[in-house]
Design a protein around this motif. Sequence first.
Motif, mmCIF file in Angstrom:
data_model
loop_
_atom_site.group_PDB
_atom_site.id
_atom_site.type_symbol
_atom_site.label_atom_id
_atom_site.label_comp_id
_atom_site.label_asym_id
_atom_site.label_seq_id
_atom_site.Cartn_x
_atom_site.Cartn_y
_atom_site.Cartn_z
ATOM 1 N N ASN A 86 4.570 5.390 -5.341
ATOM 2 C CA ASN A 86 5.098 5.327 -6.526
ATOM 3 C C ASN A 86 3.647 6.199 -7.406
ATOM 4 O O ASN A 86 4.215 7.270 -8.334
ATOM 5 C CB ASN A 86 4.811 3.849 -6.990
ATOM 6 C CG ASN A 86 4.859 3.979 -8.194
ATOM 7 O OD1 ASN A 86 6.514 3.638 -9.202
ATOM 8 N ND2 ASN A 86 4.252 3.168 -9.662
ATOM 9 N N ALA A 87 2.961 6.462 -6.995
ATOM 10 C CA ALA A 87 1.954 7.280 -7.468
ATOM 11 C C ALA A 87 2.988 8.801 -7.070
ATOM 12 O O ALA A 87 2.094 9.765 -8.599
ATOM 13 C CB ALA A 87 0.384 7.002 -6.236
ATOM 14 N N PHE A 88 3.239 9.006 -6.394
ATOM 15 C CA PHE A 88 3.786 10.310 -6.283
ATOM 16 C C PHE A 88 5.165 10.558 -6.842
ATOM 17 O O PHE A 88 4.590 11.646 -8.097
ATOM 18 C CB PHE A 88 4.146 10.396 -4.797
ATOM 19 C CG PHE A 88 4.757 12.288 -5.026
ATOM 20 C CD1 PHE A 88 4.058 13.170 -4.793
ATOM 21 C CD2 PHE A 88 6.245 12.326 -5.330
ATOM 22 C CE1 PHE A 88 5.223 14.566 -4.913
ATOM 23 C CE2 PHE A 88 6.676 13.389 -4.952
ATOM 24 C CZ PHE A 88 5.969 13.907 -4.922
ATOM 25 N N LEU A 141 2.824 1.480 -3.518
ATOM 26 C CA LEU A 141 1.716 1.960 -4.010
ATOM 27 C C LEU A 141 1.801 3.538 -3.907
ATOM 28 O O LEU A 141 1.032 4.395 -5.297
ATOM 29 C CB LEU A 141 0.801 1.171 -4.783
ATOM 30 C CG LEU A 141 0.157 -0.449 -4.974
ATOM 31 C CD1 LEU A 141 -0.700 -0.479 -5.067
ATOM 32 C CD2 LEU A 141 1.258 0.412 -6.697
ATOM 33 N N ARG A 142 1.061 4.070 -3.077
ATOM 34 C CA ARG A 142 1.362 5.858 -2.767
ATOM 35 C C ARG A 142 2.870 6.190 -3.376
ATOM 36 O O ARG A 142 2.652 7.611 -3.948
ATOM 37 C CB ARG A 142 0.747 5.757 -1.616
ATOM 38 C CG ARG A 142 -0.535 5.266 -1.058
ATOM 39 C CD ARG A 142 -0.626 5.590 0.619
ATOM 40 N NE ARG A 142 -2.227 5.191 0.527
ATOM 41 C CZ ARG A 142 -2.445 4.442 2.078
ATOM 42 N NH1 ARG A 142 -1.412 4.357 3.123
ATOM 43 N NH2 ARG A 142 -3.958 4.885 2.243
ATOM 44 N N THR A 150 0.170 6.489 -21.363
ATOM 45 C CA THR A 150 -1.038 6.669 -20.667
ATOM 46 C C THR A 150 -1.905 5.502 -20.945
ATOM 47 O O THR A 150 -1.753 4.779 -21.704
ATOM 48 C CB THR A 150 -2.076 7.991 -21.653
ATOM 49 O OG1 THR A 150 -2.651 7.384 -22.921
ATOM 50 C CG2 THR A 150 -1.520 9.255 -20.952
ATOM 51 N N LYS A 151 -2.806 5.106 -20.036
ATOM 52 C CA LYS A 151 -3.664 4.242 -20.366
ATOM 53 C C LYS A 151 -4.447 3.866 -20.757
ATOM 54 O O LYS A 151 -4.893 5.369 -20.833
ATOM 55 C CB LYS A 151 -3.360 3.163 -18.788
ATOM 56 C CG LYS A 151 -2.440 3.139 -18.351
ATOM 57 C CD LYS A 151 -2.233 2.411 -16.926
ATOM 58 C CE LYS A 151 -0.596 1.767 -16.700
ATOM 59 N NZ LYS A 151 -0.389 1.149 -15.688
ATOM 60 N N THR A 197 1.152 -1.782 -0.191
ATOM 61 C CA THR A 197 0.153 0.149 0.213
ATOM 62 C C THR A 197 0.679 1.189 0.002
ATOM 63 O O THR A 197 0.781 2.090 -0.643
ATOM 64 C CB THR A 197 -0.527 0.108 1.544
ATOM 65 O OG1 THR A 197 -2.010 -1.410 1.099
ATOM 66 C CG2 THR A 197 -1.406 1.379 1.227
ATOM 67 N N GLY A 214 5.226 8.607 -10.132
ATOM 68 C CA GLY A 214 4.335 9.209 -11.260
ATOM 69 C C GLY A 214 3.521 10.182 -12.228
ATOM 70 O O GLY A 214 3.063 10.824 -12.811
ATOM 71 N N LEU A 215 2.868 11.083 -10.730
ATOM 72 C CA LEU A 215 2.649 12.590 -10.822
ATOM 73 C C LEU A 215 3.340 13.671 -10.991
ATOM 74 O O LEU A 215 3.170 14.220 -12.101
ATOM 75 C CB LEU A 215 1.752 12.413 -9.640
ATOM 76 C CG LEU A 215 -0.101 12.321 -9.532
ATOM 77 C CD1 LEU A 215 -0.050 12.924 -8.715
ATOM 78 C CD2 LEU A 215 -0.284 12.207 -10.833
#
Length: 88
Positions: A41-43, A38-39, A87-88, A35, A45-46
């Motif tokens: 990695n999301a940062f 992923l958080r 992008t997905k 968890t 990713g932004l």
Amino acid sequence: MGEDNVVKAMFLLRLLLAVISLIAALLMFKYKTITDALRINAFVGLVAPLIFISISAIGIANMAGKVSFTKLIITIIGVLLVLYGTTK
């Protein structure tokens, strides 16, 4: 802005992204949960696309007076295709 300064700005932005990525990797290792990883990695990713766009914009803005309009448009389209392709 001189070409050396432009390259220096591009270098510093890329270095900033590398530092952010390294810190993110260390934080993932520290927290050791999916968890949290992923958080983190999301940062990243932004932030990464924003830095990519900034570096590209600096380079394209500097090239504007040095290359033909057609080549400039092709370069911009290339950057947009990279963004679209990731992008997905």
